[in-house]
Design a protein around this motif. Structure first.
Motif, PDB file in Angstrom:
ATOM      1  N   ALA A 195       0.810  -1.286  -0.064  1.00 26.48           N
ATOM      2  CA  ALA A 195      -0.146  -0.159  -0.114  1.00 26.48           C
ATOM      3  C   ALA A 195       0.884   1.291   0.072  1.00 26.48           C
ATOM      4  CB  ALA A 195      -0.808  -0.032   1.199  1.00 26.48           C
ATOM      5  N   VAL A 196       1.893   1.290   0.677  1.00 27.20           N
ATOM      6  CA  VAL A 196       2.890   2.235   0.841  1.00 27.20           C
ATOM      7  C   VAL A 196       3.470   2.708  -0.451  1.00 27.20           C
ATOM      8  CG1 VAL A 196       4.864   3.180   1.993  1.00 27.20           C
ATOM      9  CG2 VAL A 196       3.174   2.421   3.450  1.00 27.20           C
ATOM     10  N   ARG A 197       4.003   1.522  -0.950  1.00 24.73           N
ATOM     11  CA  ARG A 197       4.562   1.451  -2.181  1.00 24.73           C
ATOM     12  C   ARG A 197       3.973   2.025  -3.356  1.00 24.73           C
ATOM     13  NH1 ARG A 197       4.362  -1.806  -6.062  1.00 24.73           N
ATOM     14  NH2 ARG A 197       3.559  -3.443  -5.203  1.00 24.73           N
ATOM     15  N   GLU A 198       2.668   1.639  -3.375  1.00 27.56           N
ATOM     16  CA  GLU A 198       1.567   1.907  -4.512  1.00 27.56           C
ATOM     17  C   GLU A 198       1.368   3.279  -4.469  1.00 27.56           C
ATOM     18  OE1 GLU A 198       0.461   0.375  -7.288  1.00 27.56           O
ATOM     19  OE2 GLU A 198       1.484  -1.512  -6.901  1.00 27.56           O
ATOM     20  N   VAL A 199       0.969   3.768  -3.305  1.00 32.99           N
ATOM     21  CA  VAL A 199       0.772   5.313  -3.011  1.00 32.99           C
ATOM     22  C   VAL A 199       1.965   6.257  -3.446  1.00 32.99           C
ATOM     23  CG1 VAL A 199       0.346   7.001  -1.274  1.00 32.99           C
ATOM     24  CG2 VAL A 199      -1.039   5.057  -1.407  1.00 32.99           C
ATOM     25  N   ARG A 200       3.165   5.585  -3.175  1.00 33.94           N
ATOM     26  CA  ARG A 200       4.308   6.321  -3.674  1.00 33.94           C
ATOM     27  C   ARG A 200       4.478   6.273  -5.364  1.00 33.94           C
ATOM     28  NH1 ARG A 200       8.204   3.213  -3.072  1.00 33.94           N
ATOM     29  NH2 ARG A 200       8.147   3.075  -0.611  1.00 33.94           N
ATOM     30  N   GLU A 201       4.181   5.241  -5.836  1.00 34.67           N
ATOM     31  CA  GLU A 201       4.511   5.196  -7.126  1.00 34.67           C
ATOM     32  C   GLU A 201       3.267   6.021  -8.034  1.00 34.67           C
ATOM     33  OE1 GLU A 201       6.319   0.581  -7.328  1.00 34.67           O
ATOM     34  OE2 GLU A 201       4.461   1.094  -8.149  1.00 34.67           O
TER      35      GLU A 201
ATOM     36  N   GLY B 269       2.717   9.650  -6.020  1.00 29.26           N
ATOM     37  CA  GLY B 269       3.994  10.490  -6.039  1.00 29.26           C
ATOM     38  C   GLY B 269       4.486  10.885  -4.611  1.00 29.26           C
ATOM     39  N   ILE B 270       3.673  10.398  -3.582  1.00 30.70           N
ATOM     40  CA  ILE B 270       3.979  10.803  -2.138  1.00 30.70           C
ATOM     41  C   ILE B 270       4.361   9.770  -1.281  1.00 30.70           C
ATOM     42  CG2 ILE B 270       2.629  12.861  -2.472  1.00 30.70           C
ATOM     43  CD1 ILE B 270       0.381  11.266  -0.920  1.00 30.70           C
ATOM     44  N   ASP B 271       5.128  10.160  -0.354  1.00 31.30           N
ATOM     45  CA  ASP B 271       5.494   9.313   0.811  1.00 31.30           C
ATOM     46  C   ASP B 271       4.951   9.377   1.958  1.00 31.30           C
ATOM     47  OD1 ASP B 271       8.022   8.048  -0.474  1.00 31.30           O
ATOM     48  OD2 ASP B 271       8.938  10.132  -0.411  1.00 31.30           O
TER      49      ASP B 271
ATOM     50  N   GLU C 131       2.488  15.475  -8.417  1.00 31.66           N
ATOM     51  CA  GLU C 131       2.892  15.885  -9.726  1.00 31.66           C
ATOM     52  C   GLU C 131       4.023  14.817 -10.141  1.00 31.66           C
ATOM     53  OE1 GLU C 131       3.855  19.869 -10.654  1.00 31.66           O
ATOM     54  OE2 GLU C 131       1.921  20.298  -9.969  1.00 31.66           O
ATOM     55  N   ASP C 132       4.462  14.161  -9.235  1.00 28.69           N
ATOM     56  CA  ASP C 132       5.608  12.922  -9.381  1.00 28.69           C
ATOM     57  C   ASP C 132       4.928  11.438  -9.451  1.00 28.69           C
ATOM     58  OD1 ASP C 132       7.586  15.088  -9.251  1.00 28.69           O
ATOM     59  OD2 ASP C 132       8.109  14.657  -7.121  1.00 28.69           O
ATOM     60  N   HIS C 133       3.736  11.336  -9.847  1.00 32.17           N
ATOM     61  CA  HIS C 133       3.089  10.071 -10.004  1.00 32.17           C
ATOM     62  C   HIS C 133       3.893   9.234 -11.356  1.00 32.17           C
ATOM     63  CE1 HIS C 133       1.046  11.555 -13.566  1.00 32.17           C
ATOM     64  NE2 HIS C 133       0.710  12.498 -12.999  1.00 32.17           N
ATOM     65  N   ASP C 134       3.349   7.961 -11.202  1.00 33.43           N
ATOM     66  CA  ASP C 134       4.200   7.231 -12.336  1.00 33.43           C
ATOM     67  C   ASP C 134       3.115   7.138 -13.765  1.00 33.43           C
ATOM     68  OD1 ASP C 134       2.304   5.300 -12.133  1.00 33.43           O
ATOM     69  OD2 ASP C 134       3.448   4.022 -11.268  1.00 33.43           O
ATOM     70  N   HIS C 135       3.848   6.787 -14.775  1.00 34.14           N
ATOM     71  CA  HIS C 135       3.223   6.733 -16.076  1.00 34.14           C
ATOM     72  C   HIS C 135       1.731   5.952 -16.257  1.00 34.14           C
ATOM     73  CE1 HIS C 135       5.108   2.875 -16.073  1.00 34.14           C
ATOM     74  NE2 HIS C 135       4.226   2.188 -16.984  1.00 34.14           N
ATOM     75  N   GLU C 136       1.434   5.230 -15.178  1.00 38.31           N
ATOM     76  CA  GLU C 136       0.181   4.538 -15.217  1.00 38.31           C
ATOM     77  C   GLU C 136      -0.853   5.475 -14.961  1.00 38.31           C
ATOM     78  OE1 GLU C 136       0.472   1.350 -12.326  1.00 38.31           O
ATOM     79  OE2 GLU C 136       2.209   0.134 -13.284  1.00 38.31           O
ATOM     80  N   VAL C 137      -0.491   6.643 -14.482  1.00 35.96           N
ATOM     81  CA  VAL C 137      -1.577   7.607 -13.928  1.00 35.96           C
ATOM     82  C   VAL C 137      -1.573   8.828 -14.839  1.00 35.96           C
ATOM     83  CG1 VAL C 137      -2.161   9.080 -11.886  1.00 35.96           C
ATOM     84  CG2 VAL C 137      -1.409   6.711 -11.404  1.00 35.96           C
ATOM     85  N   LEU C 138      -2.866   9.263 -15.126  1.00 38.79           N
ATOM     86  CA  LEU C 138      -3.066  10.404 -15.906  1.00 38.79           C
ATOM     87  C   LEU C 138      -2.784  11.638 -15.092  1.00 38.79           C
ATOM     88  CD1 LEU C 138      -6.014   9.593 -18.103  1.00 38.79           C
ATOM     89  CD2 LEU C 138      -3.637   9.839 -18.867  1.00 38.79           C
TER      90      LEU C 138
END
Length: 157
Positions: free
Chosen positions: A64-70, A73-75, A117-124
């Protein structure tokens, strides 16, 4: 039954797979107001809470923590387990229609650092929204219910 002059055999059983994911209600408080991090998925273009599959060797809370980071974009810091939701859906997998029985472990996570704004490519898009806006924007009822449960935990702390 025929379709395009092909005989469709409905006796063949659809494959069923189980999936286990984890996700989070990541929140922050600004001037006494709670905000929730939500994501716009690609390619579906629907607002959801960040979640994803649990990797081998990972616990549900770590995932869950990893997925939220990816995805957002947040820790975050783990506060509490919220709930486990369960649902069924169908999708194409390896060219065959497949049924999925999905379980999602949800956790309450407090924002520590980072930028949506630092989210990964899977997210628009990832963004912070008020609780009311979050509840209006989330597509799935089970996710709205998880946010309501998260709010009860936040209020009790």
């Amino acid at each position: 039954m025929t379709k395009n002059n092909k005989i469709i055999d409905r006796t063949e059983r659809m494959q069923t797979l189980e999936q286990v994911s984890a996700g989070g209600v990541a929140f922050r408080e600004i001037d006494g107001r709670v905000e929730i991090a939500i994501i716009l998925t690609n390619p579906e273009r629907r607002w959801q809470l960040p979640k994803g599959m649990i990797d081998s060797g990972e616990t549900a809370d770590q995932a869950a923590v990893r997925e939220v980071r990816e995805e957002a974009g947040i820790d975050t810091d783990l506060i509490a387990a919220i709930d486990i939701t369960e649902y069924w859906f169908s999708a194409d997998r390896d060219g065959k229609r497949t049924r999925f029985h999905k379980f999602v472990h949800w956790f309450l996570l407090r924002y520590r650092s980072g930028n949506v704004e630092d989210h990964d490519h899977e997210v628009l898009e990832a963004r912070w929204e008020t609780v009311d806006a979050t509840l209006e924007m989330l597509v799935f009822k089970n996710e709205r219910d998880v946010v309501e449960k998260a709010l009860q935990i936040i209020k009790s702390k």
